[in-house]
Motif scaffolding. Structure first.
Motif, mmCIF file in Angstrom:
data_model
loop_
_atom_site.group_PDB
_atom_site.id
_atom_site.type_symbol
_atom_site.label_atom_id
_atom_site.label_comp_id
_atom_site.label_asym_id
_atom_site.label_seq_id
_atom_site.Cartn_x
_atom_site.Cartn_y
_atom_site.Cartn_z
ATOM 1 N N ASN A 121 0.134 3.627 -9.539
ATOM 2 C CA ASN A 121 -0.012 2.590 -8.348
ATOM 3 C C ASN A 121 0.998 1.501 -8.595
ATOM 4 O OD1 ASN A 121 -2.033 3.720 -6.590
ATOM 5 N ND2 ASN A 121 -3.602 3.217 -7.539
ATOM 6 N N GLY A 122 1.258 1.014 -9.882
ATOM 7 C CA GLY A 122 1.944 -0.148 -9.971
ATOM 8 C C GLY A 122 3.360 0.256 -9.880
ATOM 9 N N ALA A 123 3.804 1.505 -10.029
ATOM 10 C CA ALA A 123 5.052 1.926 -9.476
ATOM 11 C C ALA A 123 5.139 2.026 -8.184
ATOM 12 C CB ALA A 123 5.369 3.306 -10.484
ATOM 13 N N ALA A 124 4.278 2.587 -7.259
ATOM 14 C CA ALA A 124 4.333 2.586 -6.000
ATOM 15 C C ALA A 124 4.422 1.224 -5.214
ATOM 16 C CB ALA A 124 3.034 3.563 -5.410
ATOM 17 N N ARG A 125 3.515 0.240 -5.856
ATOM 18 C CA ARG A 125 3.441 -0.987 -5.361
ATOM 19 C C ARG A 125 4.859 -1.715 -5.343
ATOM 20 N NH1 ARG A 125 -0.634 -2.213 -7.436
ATOM 21 N NH2 ARG A 125 -0.040 -2.963 -9.598
ATOM 22 N N ASP A 126 5.609 -1.524 -6.860
ATOM 23 C CA ASP A 126 7.005 -2.077 -6.950
ATOM 24 C C ASP A 126 8.057 -1.382 -6.054
ATOM 25 O OD1 ASP A 126 6.085 -3.608 -8.815
ATOM 26 O OD2 ASP A 126 6.679 -2.945 -10.594
ATOM 27 N N GLY A 164 7.185 -0.161 -2.967
ATOM 28 C CA GLY A 164 6.781 -0.388 -1.845
ATOM 29 C C GLY A 164 6.376 0.970 -1.116
ATOM 30 N N ALA A 165 5.684 1.830 -1.839
ATOM 31 C CA ALA A 165 5.528 3.213 -1.361
ATOM 32 C C ALA A 165 4.142 3.438 -0.961
ATOM 33 C CB ALA A 165 6.176 4.175 -2.173
#
Length: 136
Positions: free
Chosen positions: A58-63, A65-66
């Motif tokens: 979720n952290g990667a997705a947030r960074d 913008g996904a």
């Protein structure tokens, strides 16, 4: 919480070829249910791993913008770990065998999520923690 463990064992492992094990976990890592082939200690560790995986993804997705994580498939030497978001408060981590039909497995996981997703909320995890989790 025998009903969810029952569903994991009978509506996933016994019914879907290729699914070997599964744990249901709250967003904060609380073990909600697990399949018969796991002992409680292993299930607790897998619950923590699932929550950590979901948080990192979720952290990667947030960074990027996904949006939030809906699922993840991790290839292992002898199988696949499949992480699926069940609700805002829970996930499933499933071990699929090396020769599993991943398309079929993921479709069936989607059906399972539709079946139990509304029940697995943060309130459910809190109720479970206060009564003692897991098994009959």
């Amino acid at each position: 919480m025998s009903n969810l463990s029952y569903l994991l064992n009978n509506n996933l492992v016994a019914r879907v070829p290729g699914i070997a094990q599964a744990v249901a976990v709250s967003v904060d890592g609380l073990l909600l249910a697990w399949t018969d082939g796991l002992n409680r200690d292993a299930a607790e560790r897998l619950a923590a791993i699932a929550a950590g995986m979901k948080s990192l993804l979720n952290g990667a997705a947030r960074d990027l913008g996904a949006g939030g994580v809906q699922g993840n498939i991790t290839e292992l030497a002898d199988g696949f770990l499949v992480l699926v978001t069940v609700s805002t408060g829970a996930s499933l981590l499933v071990l699929a065998t090396r020769h599993a039909d991943l398309e079929f497995v993921t479709v069936e996981l989607g059906r399972f999520v539709e079946q139990v997703g509304e029940q697995l909320t943060p309130a459910f995890a809190g109720d479970l923690a206060s009564t003692g989790s897991g098994r009959p």
